[in-house]
Design a protein around this motif. Sequence first.
Motif, PDB file in Angstrom:
ATOM      1  N   TYR A 193      -8.990   0.021   3.805  1.00  0.00           N
ATOM      2  CA  TYR A 193      -7.738  -0.303   4.409  1.00  0.00           C
ATOM      3  C   TYR A 193      -6.528   0.139   3.440  1.00  0.00           C
ATOM      4  O   TYR A 193      -5.553   0.783   3.852  1.00  0.00           O
ATOM      5  N   VAL A 194      -6.934  -0.032   2.093  1.00  0.00           N
ATOM      6  CA  VAL A 194      -5.981   0.680   1.253  1.00  0.00           C
ATOM      7  C   VAL A 194      -5.855   2.027   1.364  1.00  0.00           C
ATOM      8  O   VAL A 194      -4.711   2.533   1.170  1.00  0.00           O
ATOM      9  N   LEU A 210      -0.563  -2.508  -4.055  1.00  0.00           N
ATOM     10  CA  LEU A 210      -2.103  -3.271  -3.839  1.00  0.00           C
ATOM     11  C   LEU A 210      -2.987  -1.773  -3.997  1.00  0.00           C
ATOM     12  O   LEU A 210      -2.726  -0.854  -3.197  1.00  0.00           O
ATOM     13  N   SER A 211      -3.746  -2.034  -4.861  1.00  0.00           N
ATOM     14  CA  SER A 211      -4.614  -0.821  -5.142  1.00  0.00           C
ATOM     15  C   SER A 211      -6.245  -0.837  -4.800  1.00  0.00           C
ATOM     16  O   SER A 211      -6.497  -2.070  -4.551  1.00  0.00           O
ATOM     17  N   THR A 227       0.822  -1.011  -0.039  1.00  0.00           N
ATOM     18  CA  THR A 227       0.011   0.100  -0.111  1.00  0.00           C
ATOM     19  C   THR A 227       0.903   1.173  -0.023  1.00  0.00           C
ATOM     20  O   THR A 227       0.485   2.156  -0.393  1.00  0.00           O
ATOM     21  N   ALA A 228       1.998   1.158   0.533  1.00  0.00           N
ATOM     22  CA  ALA A 228       2.969   2.409   0.666  1.00  0.00           C
ATOM     23  C   ALA A 228       3.372   2.573  -0.944  1.00  0.00           C
ATOM     24  O   ALA A 228       3.376   3.699  -1.307  1.00  0.00           O
ATOM     25  N   ASN A 258      -3.573   3.087   4.248  1.00  0.00           N
ATOM     26  CA  ASN A 258      -2.330   2.611   4.351  1.00  0.00           C
ATOM     27  C   ASN A 258      -1.505   3.218   3.127  1.00  0.00           C
ATOM     28  O   ASN A 258      -0.477   3.398   3.228  1.00  0.00           O
ATOM     29  N   ALA A 259      -2.277   3.728   2.219  1.00  0.00           N
ATOM     30  CA  ALA A 259      -1.510   4.452   1.127  1.00  0.00           C
ATOM     31  C   ALA A 259      -1.045   5.878   1.403  1.00  0.00           C
ATOM     32  O   ALA A 259      -0.329   6.404   0.936  1.00  0.00           O
ATOM     33  N   GLU A 260      -1.966   6.379   2.327  1.00  0.00           N
ATOM     34  CA  GLU A 260      -2.019   7.905   2.838  1.00  0.00           C
ATOM     35  C   GLU A 260      -1.293   7.956   4.151  1.00  0.00           C
ATOM     36  O   GLU A 260      -0.512   9.128   4.159  1.00  0.00           O
ATOM     37  N   TYR A 261      -0.914   6.880   4.814  1.00  0.00           N
ATOM     38  CA  TYR A 261      -0.258   7.186   6.257  1.00  0.00           C
ATOM     39  C   TYR A 261       0.874   6.923   5.866  1.00  0.00           C
ATOM     40  O   TYR A 261       1.516   6.103   5.292  1.00  0.00           O
ATOM     41  N   LEU A 278      -5.112 -12.543   1.198  1.00  0.00           N
ATOM     42  CA  LEU A 278      -5.774 -11.321   0.549  1.00  0.00           C
ATOM     43  C   LEU A 278      -6.925 -12.090  -0.124  1.00  0.00           C
ATOM     44  O   LEU A 278      -8.068 -11.417  -0.189  1.00  0.00           O
ATOM     45  N   PHE A 323       1.478   1.970  -3.519  1.00  0.00           N
ATOM     46  CA  PHE A 323       0.482   2.371  -4.393  1.00  0.00           C
ATOM     47  C   PHE A 323       0.256   3.823  -3.916  1.00  0.00           C
ATOM     48  O   PHE A 323      -0.263   4.713  -4.777  1.00  0.00           O
ATOM     49  N   GLY A 324       0.636   4.396  -2.576  1.00  0.00           N
ATOM     50  CA  GLY A 324       0.514   5.651  -2.073  1.00  0.00           C
ATOM     51  C   GLY A 324       1.920   6.551  -2.727  1.00  0.00           C
ATOM     52  O   GLY A 324       2.077   7.645  -2.136  1.00  0.00           O
TER      53      GLY A 324
END
Lengths: 403, 403
Positions: B394-395, A390-391, A307-308, B398-401, B303, A310-311
């Motif tokens: 969730y995505v 992971l998107s 997820t990181a 965790n993509a933004e944090y 997943l 993806f971000g």
Amino acid sequence: MIADLHTVPGFTFNGFSVGLKEDNQLDLAIIHAEKPCAAAAAFTRNLVVAEPVKVCKKQMEDGLIQTVVINSKNANACTGEVGMKAVYEEIKRTSVVFKVAKKDVFISSTGVIGRPFPITEVLNGITLAMDGLENTAESSHATAEAIMTTDTKPKGASLQFELNGKTIHFGGIAKGSGMIHPDMGTMLSFIISDLNIKAEVLKKALNKAVDRSFNMISIDGDTSTNDTVLVLANGDAKNDLIDSIEHPDYAKVEEQLTEICIKLGQSIVDDGEGITKMITFEVQGLPTEEECRKIIRTLSTSLLVKTAFFGKDPNWGRLFAAAGRAGVDFDPDKADLFMGDNDELCLLKSGQPKTLDENLAHQILAKRDVKVKFDFHQGEAKSIGWGSDLSYDYVKINAEYTT
Amino acid sequence: MIADLHTVPGFTFNGFSVGLKEDNQLDLAIIHAEKPCAAAAAFTRNLVVAEPVKVCKKQMEDGLIQTVVINSKNANACTGEVGMKAVYEEIKRTSVVFKVAKKDVFISSTGVIGRPFPITEVLNGITLAMDGLENTAESSHATAEAIMTTDTKPKGASLQFELNGKTIHFGGIAKGSGMIHPDMGTMLSFIISDLNIKAEVLKKALNKAVDRSFNMISIDGDTSTNDTVLVLANGDAKNDLIDSIEHPDYAKVEEQLTEICIKLGQSIVDDGEGITKMITFEVQGLPTEEECRKIIRTLSTSLLVKTAFFGKDPNWGRLFAAAGRAGVDFDPDKADLFMGDNDELCLLKSGQPKTLDENLAHQILAKRDVKVKFDFHQGEAKSIGWGSDLSYDYVKINAEYTT
């Protein structure tokens, strides 16, 4: 156009629509060799195994395969005795239609599991296919398309190399996007070749190649009931028969087979469900290759790492914490971490974070392909693997798809 | 109102705002006992370990703790010598302010890693806290709130039980939502009690309790650098001292400590990042408990399983395939699979799918809490664990944090 099988002489193939998928999409593929080929296969290590896998493990015993039948849409898994009987019917029909020995037929299925297998349609399809096989760019593309499930595009790869003045051709197709993981996950790949090699030696080369390619890719960490990689070699290149791993040409073969498996594996990750990033993980500086691999597998399956990416976050903390739980013993205070094709962004030096060059990080993470490298400075081994982010779309596809 | 610490006599506590979080949110918690307590702790098994964890492993050596200082927002991890020095400064300041031995202070941190630790604010906070500790419902709530990071609400649990006419009180708080996994993941929990027990016996009970609670919950499979569970027992209940695991009261203590750890663990899963489903996994019918646990861990981190629950899909195929790759040897043809609080929906019988009762499946999967049970009929052991689904949120979280 995926025209990779087409590069190899001595084989014909095509994809057909036999009514398993909607809208007349291609759903049955056949690959046929003019004569029985030296063959090697690697199968899923999942305990829950589809019926064709159970049968084909036995079909591989004499190391000869001539005709391969693959259907998509229905995996013929968890189908019990009825499903098992269907596989034997497919083998029998293929043997009759293509005039090959029953023991030289290989059956493979992919799709939903636990649903009655559409044996009537598949048997009709095999009969129908009798006059439809070719060795053309179009038939190669159709073969790759007919084995797709959630894939968004057909996948193939080919390469050629020289062995003592003889040109060897490898051509392969693959499918699989979800459930992709180190132990192979709903992943099928069929590779054909004109190499002259003994089946038992081909098997050894394939094991090495799979360990460094298909087993080092990960999309979601799940593995499936049907995963299969099959290699056929018809000997038409007339190179000196490779009859043992001591043969002077063996090393080159192992290298090139690994190369095409990596290409096919990468094409699967690149088409991973809902991915926006393809990540290459390099790990070096540990005592053994297996330790490097364990860390790569943990990195490439970590939800927080995925997820990181993806971000677009150069999140060394999640990478470092994932490495720390991989079950590999290392001294964190010696670890260096880099991002970028040429390791140009150093994120950790001797276990301590470096001041972040935000511009450079932004440039690197704006690209679809990102390389991450750990160097632990505690040994000489190294390994490489491939993963994805992971998107939202991954969640959407997998929340809506029914197995 | 989380008022669970408040039920235990002999302790004071509170949460404070010392300027680590924005908008004056609570970010420093202190739990203080009137006298040194028998203490036991379980720490992260991640190799990459935060500075306070390194120090507090040593602080636990004599089994006595009197004062606990926890800050949120900054994890003091990957902060090197400067971070390590900060921990010792926190211990020294706490010792002076609360008049306790330095060896009886316990420090814990949670939040982003690799950022300079805000030692000035934390030291000022400890001094400020001197007159602010209470044993009230309000101070219990504030303590639970001050240790939150991405948690959406404070978490606590309490219970009481009798030992030979003496009432024993357990009260606990916990935090953690992302990175929750069997080996404990950015998860902190502090439990206080008036139990009379030797520290070394408390440690044994805690290990058993953690294995069956915090180590059996999973949100995303990642573990963190800071995970800690700490139990303090001040002896005020004046029960007969439990000085060995052979003591007649030991079994009851282990059972009750497990019970409160399960309650705290469940409250963490229930607040998991972006979850819409809380799943209870029961696995039985294998030779050993560890085999049952391995299967639960694979199910709860898959997943494909997690996204299927988000999609409210009774996807026995993904559950069965995940069980099959858990590394546990079983005969798939003996496996039964059920869903529902009373196993009312049978999905697999002897490894074969049952015709799906769609109405019943819809009813079961419409609820937030879903129970899944595998019975392998190949042994007597069983285990239980808890997981969640995987949602768009969730995505997003965790993509933004940023770690």
